[in-house]
Design a protein around this motif. Structure first.
Motif, PDB file in Angstrom:
ATOM      1  N   ASN A   1       0.906  -1.061   0.368  1.00 19.75           N
ATOM      2  CA  ASN A   1       0.201  -0.143   0.346  1.00 19.75           C
ATOM      3  C   ASN A   1       1.075   0.993   0.074  1.00 19.75           C
ATOM      4  O   ASN A   1       1.217   1.674   1.035  1.00 19.75           O
ATOM      5  CB  ASN A   1      -0.905   0.061   1.147  1.00 19.75           C
ATOM      6  N   GLN A   2       1.264   1.974  -1.046  1.00 18.84           N
ATOM      7  CA  GLN A   2       1.411   3.304  -1.477  1.00 18.84           C
ATOM      8  C   GLN A   2       1.121   4.451  -0.487  1.00 18.84           C
ATOM      9  O   GLN A   2       2.128   5.007  -0.186  1.00 18.84           O
ATOM     10  CB  GLN A   2       1.474   3.004  -2.845  1.00 18.84           C
ATOM     11  N   ASP A   3      -0.035   3.896   0.423  1.00 15.02           N
ATOM     12  CA  ASP A   3      -0.179   5.101   0.917  1.00 15.02           C
ATOM     13  C   ASP A   3       0.580   5.627   1.698  1.00 15.02           C
ATOM     14  O   ASP A   3       0.622   6.719   2.442  1.00 15.02           O
ATOM     15  CB  ASP A   3      -1.773   5.551   1.290  1.00 15.02           C
ATOM     16  N   TRP A   4       1.321   4.771   2.568  1.00 19.75           N
ATOM     17  CA  TRP A   4       1.896   4.982   4.036  1.00 19.75           C
ATOM     18  C   TRP A   4       2.871   5.959   3.064  1.00 19.75           C
ATOM     19  O   TRP A   4       3.825   6.283   4.417  1.00 19.75           O
ATOM     20  CB  TRP A   4       2.245   3.803   4.155  1.00 19.75           C
ATOM     21  N   VAL A   5       3.217   6.164   2.126  1.00 17.36           N
ATOM     22  CA  VAL A   5       4.808   7.246   1.880  1.00 17.36           C
ATOM     23  C   VAL A   5       3.778   8.067   2.388  1.00 17.36           C
ATOM     24  O   VAL A   5       5.316   9.540   3.007  1.00 17.36           O
ATOM     25  CB  VAL A   5       4.679   6.845   0.076  1.00 17.36           C
ATOM     26  N   GLY A   6       3.045   8.209   2.281  1.00 14.88           N
ATOM     27  CA  GLY A   6       2.579  10.539   2.524  1.00 14.88           C
ATOM     28  C   GLY A   6       2.001   9.937   3.961  1.00 14.88           C
ATOM     29  O   GLY A   6       1.758  11.239   4.199  1.00 14.88           O
ATOM     30  N   SER A   7       1.977   9.876   4.592  1.00 11.65           N
ATOM     31  CA  SER A   7       1.611   8.907   6.335  1.00 11.65           C
ATOM     32  C   SER A   7       2.263   9.615   7.318  1.00 11.65           C
ATOM     33  O   SER A   7       4.297   9.553   7.482  1.00 11.65           O
ATOM     34  CB  SER A   7       1.283   7.767   6.342  1.00 11.65           C
ATOM     35  N   ASP A   8       1.810   9.690   8.456  1.00 12.04           N
ATOM     36  CA  ASP A   8       2.840   9.563   9.860  1.00 12.04           C
ATOM     37  C   ASP A   8       4.103   8.678   9.415  1.00 12.04           C
ATOM     38  O   ASP A   8       4.281   8.758  10.468  1.00 12.04           O
ATOM     39  CB  ASP A   8       2.256  10.024  10.956  1.00 12.04           C
TER      40      ASP A   8
END
Length: 192
Positions: A1-8
């Motif tokens: 899941n690439q969403d974690w790249v922009g996550s805290d």
């Protein structure tokens, strides 16, 4: 899941990795991190090293995928197909995330066959010196790299011709093998 790249979570992980890097920097000017699983997060490690003013020197270890798959099957009861995908994912991540760093690809079998020459090639490519280079160290290395520890051995030629293995895996391995002998070629990036 690439969403974690922009996550805290990514920022938190980067802080933790930076702490590990700083701890190692405090111990001396040279240190090595070796863990194949780290290839999945190599971008974080490289970013943390650079933030700590440590130049990352990357040594990409290339082992015949058929040997890796056989090892994973025997040790972890992993399916052959999953083992191939795992080898491919780790290899591609390590290669992709380390682009732009000083790096060298070495072949695991070359290390077993003649570790003196292979480590000299790595040292020359990265312009490094190893501080522990005594007769005692050589004996330790020779015991550690003893072929008796190698449980699976497959020739490169037979692997590359074996259509039971994914064409993607065979092509990736072929490209990386060429880098071992002739050096990295940016034109291969599109294939990888």
């Amino acid at each position: 899941n690439q969403d974690w790249v922009g996550s805290d979570l990514r920022a938190s992980m980067l802080d933790k990795i930076a702490g590990v890097v700083e701890d190692h920097v405090a111990l001396g000017p040279q240190f090595v991190m070796k863990d194949p699983r780290a290839s999945r997060l190599a971008d974080l490690w490289i970013e943390a090293l650079e933030a700590s003013k440590v130049e990352p020197l990357v040594v990409l270890s290339l082992r015949n995928p058929a040997e890796v798959v056989a090892s994973l099957e025997a040790r972890d009861l992993m399916s052959r197909d999953y083992g191939q995908l795992l080898w491919l994912r780790y290899t591609l991540d390590a290669e992709h995330f380390s682009r732009g760093t000083r790096r060298v690809v070495y072949r695991y079998q070359n290390l077993l066959d003649n570790w003196h020459d292979e480590t000299q090639r790595i040292k020359d490519a990265l312009d490094v010196k190893f501080p522990r280079n005594s007769s005692k160290t050589h004996l330790e290395i020779e015991e550690f790299l003893n072929a008796k520890h190698q449980h699976h051995s497959v020739s490169d030629g037979s692997f590359l011709r074996d259509s039971a293995f994914s064409a993607w895996v065979r092509e990736c391995y072929r490209v990386m093998l060429e880098w071992v002998t002739r050096g990295e070629d940016p034109e291969d990036y599109v294939v990888l």
